[in-house]
Motif scaffolding. Structure first.
Motif, PDB file in Angstrom:
ATOM      1  N   TYR A 191       9.094   0.680  10.254  1.00 13.75           N
ATOM      2  CA  TYR A 191       9.175   1.840   9.374  1.00 13.75           C
ATOM      3  C   TYR A 191      10.686   2.047   9.146  1.00 13.75           C
ATOM      4  CZ  TYR A 191       4.009   2.716  10.013  1.00 13.75           C
ATOM      5  OH  TYR A 191       2.625   2.618   9.797  1.00 13.75           O
ATOM      6  N   HIS A 198       0.847  -1.295  -0.174  1.00 12.39           N
ATOM      7  CA  HIS A 198       0.006  -0.073  -0.052  1.00 12.39           C
ATOM      8  C   HIS A 198       0.844   1.236   0.080  1.00 12.39           C
ATOM      9  CE1 HIS A 198       0.666  -0.674   4.384  1.00 12.39           C
ATOM     10  NE2 HIS A 198       0.641   0.704   4.549  1.00 12.39           N
ATOM     11  N   ALA A 207       4.694   0.664   1.192  1.00 11.05           N
ATOM     12  CA  ALA A 207       4.721  -0.329   2.321  1.00 11.05           C
ATOM     13  C   ALA A 207       4.916  -1.587   1.349  1.00 11.05           C
ATOM     14  CB  ALA A 207       3.315  -0.596   3.049  1.00 11.05           C
ATOM     15  N   GLU A 267       7.577   1.502   4.773  1.00 12.50           N
ATOM     16  CA  GLU A 267       6.970   0.447   5.674  1.00 12.50           C
ATOM     17  C   GLU A 267       7.287  -1.154   5.196  1.00 12.50           C
ATOM     18  OE1 GLU A 267       2.795   0.584   6.432  1.00 12.50           O
ATOM     19  OE2 GLU A 267       2.759  -0.425   8.421  1.00 12.50           O
ATOM     20  N   ASN A 293       0.812   5.471   1.410  1.00 12.73           N
ATOM     21  CA  ASN A 293       0.006   6.321   2.566  1.00 12.73           C
ATOM     22  C   ASN A 293       0.502   7.850   2.354  1.00 12.73           C
ATOM     23  OD1 ASN A 293      -0.267   7.648   5.395  1.00 12.73           O
ATOM     24  ND2 ASN A 293      -0.621   5.655   5.968  1.00 12.73           N
ATOM     25  N   HIS A 326      -5.866  -1.999   2.764  1.00 16.99           N
ATOM     26  CA  HIS A 326      -5.732  -0.752   1.981  1.00 16.99           C
ATOM     27  C   HIS A 326      -4.926  -1.051   0.819  1.00 16.99           C
ATOM     28  CE1 HIS A 326      -2.773  -0.665   5.150  1.00 16.99           C
ATOM     29  NE2 HIS A 326      -2.352   0.612   4.984  1.00 16.99           N
ATOM     30  N   HIS A 353       4.080   7.080   3.459  1.00 18.67           N
ATOM     31  CA  HIS A 353       5.042   5.939   3.227  1.00 18.67           C
ATOM     32  C   HIS A 353       4.556   4.872   1.951  1.00 18.67           C
ATOM     33  CE1 HIS A 353       2.364   4.415   6.270  1.00 18.67           C
ATOM     34  NE2 HIS A 353       2.371   3.373   5.434  1.00 18.67           N
TER      35      HIS A 353
HETATM   36 FE   LIG Z   1       1.176   1.631   6.109  1.00 16.93          FE
END
Ligand SMILES: [Fe+2]
Ligand SMILES: [Ca+2]
Ligand SMILES: [Fe+2]
Ligand SMILES: [Fe+2]
Ligand SMILES: [Fe+2]
Lengths: 364, 364, 364, 364
Positions: free
Chosen positions: A257, A155, A216, A267, A157, A200, A214
């Motif tokens: 992270y 994902h 991921a 991440e 962010n 997500h 971030h």
């Molecule tokens: Fe995340």
């Protein structure tokens, strides 16, 4: 900026999933060392100005592009759509929203065909594509796995000042909310939204924006994430670890992270849950619940709240950053007047070691 | 208190391993809930005043005694010796040192036979025994395992003002140093010592003492430790997690520190290394190396440096606590004048998220 | 060969642990590829005729020597002793037993000093040494870890016709029995013996001997062993996997058996238990208990019972192999007249999938 | 039975995922003990005749129904559809196919609303529903997790004589093929098909059918599966383990096959890959590739090929079983004339321990 953003009459493109991020880095060699030698991503292709990287279970050309540039920033959050025709829908959808829209039938990056790029209503550079070069899915190539093997892009962010506005627009674009963080007054601090049936494809984090919080990648198991930490220690690069590892409350995933050589946040993530049913229950967390961000109640470092990467407009210039008007999650939890609890009904203060770093008055 | 402690002419008893700790707790029910229902230790036997607990791979009666009492404290650090005759050696050894020595042929706790208790030169209540009731080793009883199963008692950790003095005495008692933490001036902040061939049966941590820093149990794998954190989150007891999970620099083990209902500190620990050769290399860490306590450079919370449990004399009264004269590890690393590094040669300051909580000047 | 072997008046040397095996291989390049590129052992040193390998937590020069030779065999089972003087004890001990004894103050292998080699009463080439070159303990070098990282040499396993005779001699040599397999008539099929406080430094397996059954390396966790299997699959070398992975009944460890390019058997092993107390309970397994060799009841392949490596005499010639007189474990469990049970009291036959391969009458 | 099945003009219902299986068991108490006490599924609700069970991450009422009945069989393979209207589509779709179709607006099981049941063209009892009672998603309830925690229903597996015919019909129903097993003549031995973006919601396995091969639940990590084996050993129920644990070639997942008290086969499964893109590459395996079913080349037990559960018609009577005309996978791989390879180009035979149990001529 209209608030709320209008809902287009034009139907949204059918987005499959977050597919790749294009990151501008200021020292390509250093960034390549980090993503390839340390994190173990696979180089699909590279040239003087860019490195195209993928995770082990991926079959499309790349999940991450590192591109040499003057200012560390994000050039594109790129989503794959179901059909070539969905690009026409993307054009219509964002045009109706009044956004700047461009299209390049040869793609903006190697390995990618016909693509649409927009500056979305929140100021983010969003890309959509369908055509892509297939490459070997390395899932069975265990001879290439490292102890911290990254197997999927999971994902994005994003940081944006007005989370409800962002969420409304993303829902118009076809995303579904799976979880969010609110306070007792209904202020929304963050929300998580998906197309593929995980928690997500992207999340909206309240803060000064548009900025990228971030990107991921997933591992198979939790020990893979611990192995990345151990390796960073061995390389005397432990200062790349910003927060974690830990268990998220939101998403129930195990996380870590890192900060890359330009400060871009990455991440590492594993084991959230299936969300594909249309009536998948939305989980709302209280911002004061000290287990929402870390299920073990470990304090979130302030930099995690404050730092984020610039994003570019379609000319390659950094987008100006707008301040968040509403209270920040940091200030309402670990700031001078903030508070958090482990048990909602408890009157007692949390032990000092749970109150978090830098909490006013807690210095030695 | 002589410094250094004299080396007795009498030979030391042949100590096998740390065997159990007797903990005085102020609410037996609450403590039992924590150690049995949350941590999953097995009750070998219990009565109104005490609960006798063991880990899954143990075959002796217990590894931990919880005893109801007026003040939270440690009543005994108990070691098993190789033969019954080693108890005579223990008596002679500590008598020669001028220590108070008692002996009870029926043992001080259920399941334990002939025992010697001393107040050692550092002020700690040390116990030695050989005779013990055997109970079922539950190693194969996977039907009883929990996700965070504790399989062995691993070590004790003691706080004492003068680490070199403590280490010298322990070496006379037959312990071997495996690792320590020093500074450039030769100040010793902590040392690790073993009888069984792991990194330690006990460690000496510099600070105001005699106090008990922690008692540590082992799991098989790292995910078992993460599972304990997850369960504490589910029970809304995440505030029992004081520090970690993380990877130690010293010992190379994976760790977690919890605080029990009385504030006694319990470590969960896994995967240190074999140290049984007489020329096993001693590892000395620089106190300023930010990876010594946590290989990932995550900050140590101040309470971990400052808090510890009282210990009792042989009449059951708390021992007075002596101040450490030399600098504290906290002050030289995260205090106003302290500093730590990720890379020794680096001039740059560490990122804020690595500098640690409560570092002066870092409050919001 | 006297039976039982006489107990020497001379005291046994104080053995610390199994330290290394010297393996004769017929194609050094192929063997190196297997142990280094596939299994990830570290090369300490090598020349045209030999490769010296160690595991990640080792600090002595090597745990395995691959030596080019005409016939695949074991040249030495090598144990480290506590002091240089223990070599004199080894000489006296084995001389009194009437064994051929040699000594080389420069050692028989690089990195090793003064050494004693004997052909022991069972016909095995045993070596003892104390002096050894120290090398870097790579325990903290997580940048070098592979997903299947081997961290320690754990044990040897030897095939010998008369297990009680072998056990008695090994007890005279200072080993302690931790577990064994017997039948209702007291026939002993195998026994496990230790110096270091794990389940074993070596085991005696009943069969035609003297032969070497396997040499075993440890990993930290079970997933590391699975990763080795996955990698062998990726390399299209799955036919190196002879048996497992599985959970042992005996030792309670998780295991995998591989065959190297010469057919030498290598075990990968993790998570047995502490055995260092003198009254550590001995576990005796019934040979008909189908969970003794594999706790999950999965059938043992016949080759595991029948195949083993030759061992050399002190001139480098293969030792003749003596037949076992007593029944073989294979014949009493999966042969025509053998039987095994899951639950001792059960009358029912086990399901076919548990009865084992090659069971007479079970062919398709 | 038409071959191929005609493609209905009526659009297929939009199936979300496999949702639950209704299993008829002959001793409800025994089955409950197995699924609840041993495997740890959660009881949502139960009465005298049925137990409703769910996995830890599920939010719908159940994933498995155990129903007391006279003959062990499968009463329903149940799929959830996106909307209530998809049930009308299911009725039209199967009616057009000439199938027996029933509908019950109150559902056939507790917790489930309006449902359609059909006997599909292959003879299987398929159910479709949308309405369902929501229950607590226990994902965060780590206090309830066991070491072998089952977190999701992953897939079904069905035995049918004609795999291409089955696949074609399933594709008409909206499923996508992700992997299959074929031989050099194009005979298809099995195929895997998905709605949710994992490797499958169901698979078609060539054999005498219609029968149910297995139902599969997911764990988070591989050690969870090993923990189930360990627990079965501890309970002296290792004979419930039919095959594995192992790594699949097909799906790349880690697996274990158990047999429940009625002989119904249950798979425990973890870590396949994302398949949600429309051009997700289909993986075709050669039936002679010895790593296709087990990536480590471990032999498949014959019972796994031959045994399967009966399925019921809509009156609750067992469906007659039709023979497969084409060669069976067992006969072409481990039968008298079958062969498999580790490396396609190899001339050499595989080692005996890889050739598989019961291979003709291999008995002792
Ligand atoms: Fe995340
Ligand atoms: Ca902190
Ligand atoms: Fe400790
Ligand atoms: Fe072994
Ligand atoms: Fe399956």
């Amino acid at each position: 900026c209209e608030n709320p953003t209008p809902t287009p009459v034009a139907p949204a493109p059918d987005i499959l999933r977050c597919a790749y991020m294009e990151l501008v880095v200021t020292d390509l060699k250093k960034s390549r060392d980090f993503y390839v030698d340390v994190l173990g991503l696979t180089v699909t292709e590279e040239d003087e100005n860019a490195v195209y990287l993928r995770s082990l279970e991926e079959f499309i050309h790349h999940n991450l592009v590192l591109r040499q540039g003057p200012v560390a920033a994000v050039a594109a959050f790129s989503y794959r759509v179901r059909t070539p025709e969905d690009l026409d829908k993307a054009v219509a959808f964002f045009t109706e929203l009044g956004c700047r829209v461009e299209r390049n039938e040869n793609g903006y990056n190697k390995g990618i065909g016909d693509s649409v790029r927009v500056t979305d209503p929140l100021g983010f550079p969003y890309e959509f594509f369908h055509e892509v070069k297939h490459v070997e899915r390395l899932a069975w190539r265990y001879d290439l796995y490292t102890p911290g093997a990254l197997v999927r892009l999971d994902h994005f962010n994003q940081v944006t000042p007005d989370v409800p506005r962002a969420t409304k627009y993303m829902q118009d674009l076809g995303f579904r909310v799976t979880e969010d963080i609110q306070d007792e007054d209904g202020v929304v601090y963050a929300s998580w939204m998906r197309r593929k049936p995980t928690v997500h494809d992207t999340a909206m984090t309240g803060g000064d924006g548009p900025r990228m919080h971030h990107v991921a990648f997933s591992t198979h198991e939790k020990h893979n994430i611990l192995a990345i930490c151990d390796k960073l220690g061995a390389l005397r690069m432990s200062d790349r670890i910003e927060r974690g590892p830990g268990r998220h409350g939101v998403s129930n995933a195990f996380y870590l992270y890192l900060r890359d050589p330009d400060g871009h946040r990455v991440e590492i993530y594993t084991q959230d849950y299936y969300t594909g049913d249309p009536d998948n229950p939305v989980v709302t967390w209280d911002v004061h619940d000290n287990q929402r961000r870390d299920w073990w109640g470990n304090p979130v470092v302030p930099s995690w709240y404050t730092d984020a990467s610039l994003v570019l407009d379609l000319d390659g210039n950094p987008q100006p950053v707008q301040k968040r008007d509403e209270p920040s999650e940091m200030s309402v939890t670990i700031g001078a007047d903030g508070f958090s609890y482990t048990r909602q009904a408890d009157d007692e203060e949390m032990p000092e070691y749970k109150q978090g770093e830098y909490k006013l008055g807690h210095q030695l």
